[in-house]
Design a protein around this motif. Structure first.
Motif, PDB file in Angstrom:
ATOM      1  N   ARG A 143      -8.016  11.331  15.716  1.00 17.34           N
ATOM      2  CA  ARG A 143      -7.170  10.236  16.187  1.00 17.34           C
ATOM      3  C   ARG A 143      -6.801   9.271  15.061  1.00 17.34           C
ATOM      4  N   GLU A 144      -7.735   8.953  14.211  1.00 14.36           N
ATOM      5  CA  GLU A 144      -7.465   8.005  13.121  1.00 14.36           C
ATOM      6  C   GLU A 144      -6.427   8.568  12.161  1.00 14.36           C
ATOM      7  N   SER A 152      -0.825   8.531  10.090  1.00 11.60           N
ATOM      8  CA  SER A 152       0.437   9.256   9.891  1.00 11.60           C
ATOM      9  C   SER A 152       1.581   8.592  10.644  1.00 11.60           C
ATOM     10  N   ARG A 153       1.332   8.145  11.849  1.00 13.84           N
ATOM     11  CA  ARG A 153       2.379   7.461  12.626  1.00 13.84           C
ATOM     12  C   ARG A 153       2.787   6.143  11.973  1.00 13.84           C
ATOM     13  N   TYR A 154       1.815   5.436  11.423  1.00 12.97           N
ATOM     14  CA  TYR A 154       2.124   4.175  10.736  1.00 12.97           C
ATOM     15  C   TYR A 154       3.096   4.423   9.589  1.00 12.97           C
ATOM     16  N   ILE A 185      -4.080  10.685  12.899  1.00 12.19           N
ATOM     17  CA  ILE A 185      -2.788  10.664  13.585  1.00 12.19           C
ATOM     18  C   ILE A 185      -2.196   9.262  13.549  1.00 12.19           C
ATOM     19  N   GLU A 186      -3.019   8.248  13.757  1.00 15.78           N
ATOM     20  CA  GLU A 186      -2.539   6.861  13.728  1.00 15.78           C
ATOM     21  C   GLU A 186      -2.039   6.477  12.339  1.00 15.78           C
TER      22      GLU A 186
END
Length: 107
Positions: A70-71, A76-78, A73-74
């Motif tokens: 999850r971290e 990468s989204r940022y 992915i977050e």
């Protein structure tokens, strides 16, 4: 540098080219300066992202153990939501935050 706090737009913006050549007097010189700054920003973002993602690197030889973090992915989204380096560089140039010099004119 925190690029998320920049006032640069996330989407493409139509600009008056005469505003870009006020400082240099030449639109091509202004575009070259913006392009070089965009490359610098791109390299900074890439190094920062790879440094953060290096913490999550798994050095396994098997493909069976693929799992989502999850971290990761977050993070990468940022970075996906950040404005593009060209938009950041253009905004910096318009605000006057870019330093440049022309060695041929210094002599």
């Amino acid at each position: 540098m925190d690029y998320k706090k920049s006032k640069a737009p996330v989407d493409t913006v139509t600009r008056d080219i005469m505003d870009l050549c006020v400082d240099t007097g030449n639109i091509y010189e202004s575009v070259a300066i913006i392009a070089k700054r965009a490359n610098q920003i791109s390299m900074e973002i890439k190094q920062d992202l790879s440094k953060k993602l290096q913490e999550f690197a798994a050095y396994n030889d098997t493909l069976e153990e693929v799992f989502e973090n999850r971290e990761q992915i977050e993070i990468s989204r940022y970075y996906e939501k950040l404005p593009k380096p060209t938009l950041l560089a253009t905004q910096e140039f318009i605000e006057g935050n870019v330093f440049w010099r022309d060695p041929s004119k210094d002599q």
